[in-house]
Motif scaffolding. Structure first.
Motif, PDB file in Angstrom:
ATOM      1  N   ASN A 117       0.841  -1.202   0.000  1.00 52.78           N
ATOM      2  CA  ASN A 117       0.000   0.000   0.000  1.00 52.78           C
ATOM      3  C   ASN A 117       0.877   1.252   0.000  1.00 52.78           C
ATOM      4  O   ASN A 117       1.799   1.381   0.805  1.00 52.78           O
ATOM      5  N   TYR A 118       0.582   2.145  -0.938  1.00 52.97           N
ATOM      6  CA  TYR A 118       1.283   3.428  -1.034  1.00 52.97           C
ATOM      7  C   TYR A 118       0.295   4.582  -0.969  1.00 52.97           C
ATOM      8  O   TYR A 118       0.469   5.520  -0.205  1.00 52.97           O
ATOM      9  N   ARG A 119      -0.767   4.491  -1.762  1.00 52.61           N
ATOM     10  CA  ARG A 119      -1.775   5.546  -1.757  1.00 52.61           C
ATOM     11  C   ARG A 119      -2.646   5.440  -0.523  1.00 52.61           C
ATOM     12  O   ARG A 119      -3.018   6.450   0.073  1.00 52.61           O
ATOM     13  N   TYR A 120      -2.993   4.235  -0.126  1.00 55.32           N
ATOM     14  CA  TYR A 120      -3.783   4.014   1.080  1.00 55.32           C
ATOM     15  C   TYR A 120      -2.846   3.777   2.266  1.00 55.32           C
ATOM     16  O   TYR A 120      -1.925   2.967   2.186  1.00 55.32           O
ATOM     17  N   THR A 121      -3.090   4.485   3.367  1.00 57.71           N
ATOM     18  CA  THR A 121      -2.292   4.295   4.571  1.00 57.71           C
ATOM     19  C   THR A 121      -2.793   3.071   5.335  1.00 57.71           C
ATOM     20  O   THR A 121      -3.876   2.544   5.059  1.00 57.71           O
ATOM     21  N   ASP A 122      -2.006   2.644   6.322  1.00 56.63           N
ATOM     22  CA  ASP A 122      -2.418   1.511   7.158  1.00 56.63           C
ATOM     23  C   ASP A 122      -3.726   1.827   7.889  1.00 56.63           C
ATOM     24  O   ASP A 122      -4.571   0.943   8.077  1.00 56.63           O
ATOM     25  N   ASP A 123      -3.889   3.091   8.308  1.00 52.32           N
ATOM     26  CA  ASP A 123      -5.125   3.466   9.009  1.00 52.32           C
ATOM     27  C   ASP A 123      -6.326   3.355   8.077  1.00 52.32           C
ATOM     28  O   ASP A 123      -7.406   2.915   8.497  1.00 52.32           O
ATOM     29  N   ASN A 124      -6.164   3.756   6.800  1.00 61.51           N
ATOM     30  CA  ASN A 124      -7.271   3.623   5.842  1.00 61.51           C
ATOM     31  C   ASN A 124      -7.675   2.160   5.683  1.00 61.51           C
ATOM     32  O   ASN A 124      -8.874   1.835   5.634  1.00 61.51           O
ATOM     33  N   LEU A 125      -6.678   1.279   5.594  1.00 58.79           N
ATOM     34  CA  LEU A 125      -6.976  -0.144   5.415  1.00 58.79           C
ATOM     35  C   LEU A 125      -7.609  -0.738   6.670  1.00 58.79           C
ATOM     36  O   LEU A 125      -8.496  -1.601   6.576  1.00 58.79           O
ATOM     37  N   ARG A 126      -7.176  -0.286   7.849  1.00 58.59           N
ATOM     38  CA  ARG A 126      -7.793  -0.793   9.086  1.00 58.59           C
ATOM     39  C   ARG A 126      -9.259  -0.367   9.177  1.00 58.59           C
ATOM     40  O   ARG A 126     -10.100  -1.131   9.671  1.00 58.59           O
ATOM     41  N   VAL A 127      -9.565   0.853   8.725  1.00 60.61           N
ATOM     42  CA  VAL A 127     -10.957   1.308   8.720  1.00 60.61           C
ATOM     43  C   VAL A 127     -11.802   0.419   7.816  1.00 60.61           C
ATOM     44  O   VAL A 127     -12.931   0.043   8.158  1.00 60.61           O
ATOM     45  N   SER A 128     -11.257   0.039   6.657  1.00 61.65           N
ATOM     46  CA  SER A 128     -11.989  -0.860   5.759  1.00 61.65           C
ATOM     47  C   SER A 128     -12.202  -2.224   6.393  1.00 61.65           C
ATOM     48  O   SER A 128     -13.275  -2.823   6.264  1.00 61.65           O
TER      49      SER A 128
END
Length: 407
Positions: A117-128
């Motif tokens: 992941n480059y465009r999406y941060t780890d926090d964005n992925l955790r929210v998903s």
């Protein structure tokens, strides 16, 4: 190593043979298929050796035939350990409970790792993931990797490939993002004028669309019209017949002045280490956390703390919900003192460098830089001025409508 482990689990004894014919006893044991190892012969004719517990019960007839005195001098292995500690059952219960708890914790996810992941941060992925109720502490059996992959591809439009896997107590989410944007931003094509965003002297001018209103070398003021989006159409006599509107487009650079300012008090608070240190531990188990610190000598003392937290794990991919942190504290002493001339010069250089970097990021060319330090009753003031060459173009809608041709 494995052989010793099996012998320890089944149990074995150390025997001593004395008198009679020890050699005949050993030969008889070999003929009956009994296991004996580590045979040693002493100076007085005694033999010492090791024998499995299961074979000890079969040697009584062989002892009578050989006439040796058979004596057990040591007992080793798990059966004897259990026998010696049979009254200490709570030890076994505690050990069993520990391994049961350890096994229970391996049924859950305690760490989530993202890759690619480059465009999406780890926090964005955790929210998903939380939309699917996927978080640390969830049972591994509740996770459907295929269903989760399909959801992430739908929920994250810039993701073209997803792989979800479980290894140990870790959830691995590997994604591949789209290198090309899925949608192209719509550009505004409405008619507009170009006006000056700030005052300056025009150094260069390239007009691609529209009617220029100024020339190179002209001095313009903020808000002045530079390129008009209204194109007049004239007749043979030079009179305007009609006009049409376009979206003015041009590259116009002007020599302008950028100013910056930084205020400082007359005195500043300085904090220095006093030499005293404190150490402690931070423990976290699930939602519970505990902090253990050495007591301080005074309540009004100032301390700076830093901590490095680590998660417990059995192997590379078997993480546990336990965290350990080592806390280190330094006692600080605060006092006030005036700025030195060198410190003021360093702060002025820092402000100059900070503003220069901001301008260079925008592609601005810096021609000259001047700053000064002024002192007043309220404090110090760093004033700077930079002569730069930058784009001064600013768009604004064309308010004038085209003239209708006369019939």
């Amino acid at each position: 190593m494995l052989e010793w482990l099996f012998r320890s689990i089944n149990g074995y004894v150390r025997i001593c043979l004395r008198g009679g014919s020890p050699e005949r006893f050993l030969n008889l044991c070999n003929a009956r298929g009994l296991t004996i190892w580590g045979i040693l012969c002493g100076k007085n004719g005694e033999y010492a050796a090791f024998m499995p517990l299961k074979d000890v019960r079969r040697v009584k007839p062989l002892v009578k035939k050989s006439g040796v005195h058979f004596r057990i001098t040591g007992r080793f292995g798990l059966p004897f350990f259990i026998y010696r500690n049979k009254k200490r059952w709570y030890w076994a219960a505690g050990l069993g409970a520990f391994f049961l708890l350890l096994y229970t914790m391996t049924l859950f996810i305690w760490d989530i790792e993202f890759e690619g992941n480059y465009r999406y941060t780890d926090d964005n992925l955790r929210v998903s993931l939380e939309k699917q109720e996927i978080r640390c502490g969830i049972l591994k059996g509740k996770i459907d990797c295929g269903e989760l992959e399909a959801f992430l591809r739908t929920d994250l439009p810039e993701v073209t490939w997803v792989s979800v896997s479980i290894t140990g107590t870790r959830l691995f989410v590997r994604i591949r993002e789209n290198e090309v944007l899925s949608h192209v931003p719509q550009t505004d094509q409405s008619p507009c004028d170009l006006v000056a965003a700030k005052s300056g002297t025009i150094r260069s001018m390239v007009v691609r669309e529209g009617a220029p209103q100024v020339e190179v070398g002209d001095t313009v003021e903020a808000g002045q019209l530079l390129v008009s989006g209204r194109i007049p159409v004239t007749g043979d006599d030079g009179a305007e017949i009609t006009s049409h509107l376009v979206r003015a487009d041009a590259d116009i650079e002007a020599e302008t002045t950028e100013e910056y300012e930084k205020k400082l008090p007359l005195v500043r608070t300085v904090r220095t280490p006093a030499g005293q240190k404190r150490r402690g531990l931070y423990l976290k188990a699930g939602p519970l956390s505990f902090t253990f610190l050495m007591p301080a000598s005074g309540e009004k003392e100032e301390w700076d703390y830093q901590m490095e937290e680590r998660q417990a794990k059995l192997f590379s991919n078997y993480y546990l919900p336990f965290y350990l942190g080592i806390i280190e504290g330094k006692r600080m002493v605060s006092y006030e003192r005036a700025y030195t001339q060198q410190e003021l010069s360093d702060l002025a250089e820092e402000a100059r460098k900070e503003n220069r970097e901001k301008l260079e990021e925008k592609g601005v060319q810096i021609l000259e830089n001047n700053d000064k330090i002024e002192k007043s009753v309220s404090g110090y003031q760093i004033k700077g001025q930079m002569v730069v060459v930058e784009s001064i173009v600013k768009r604004q809608p064309v308010t004038e409508t085209p003239n209708e041709p006369e019939e």
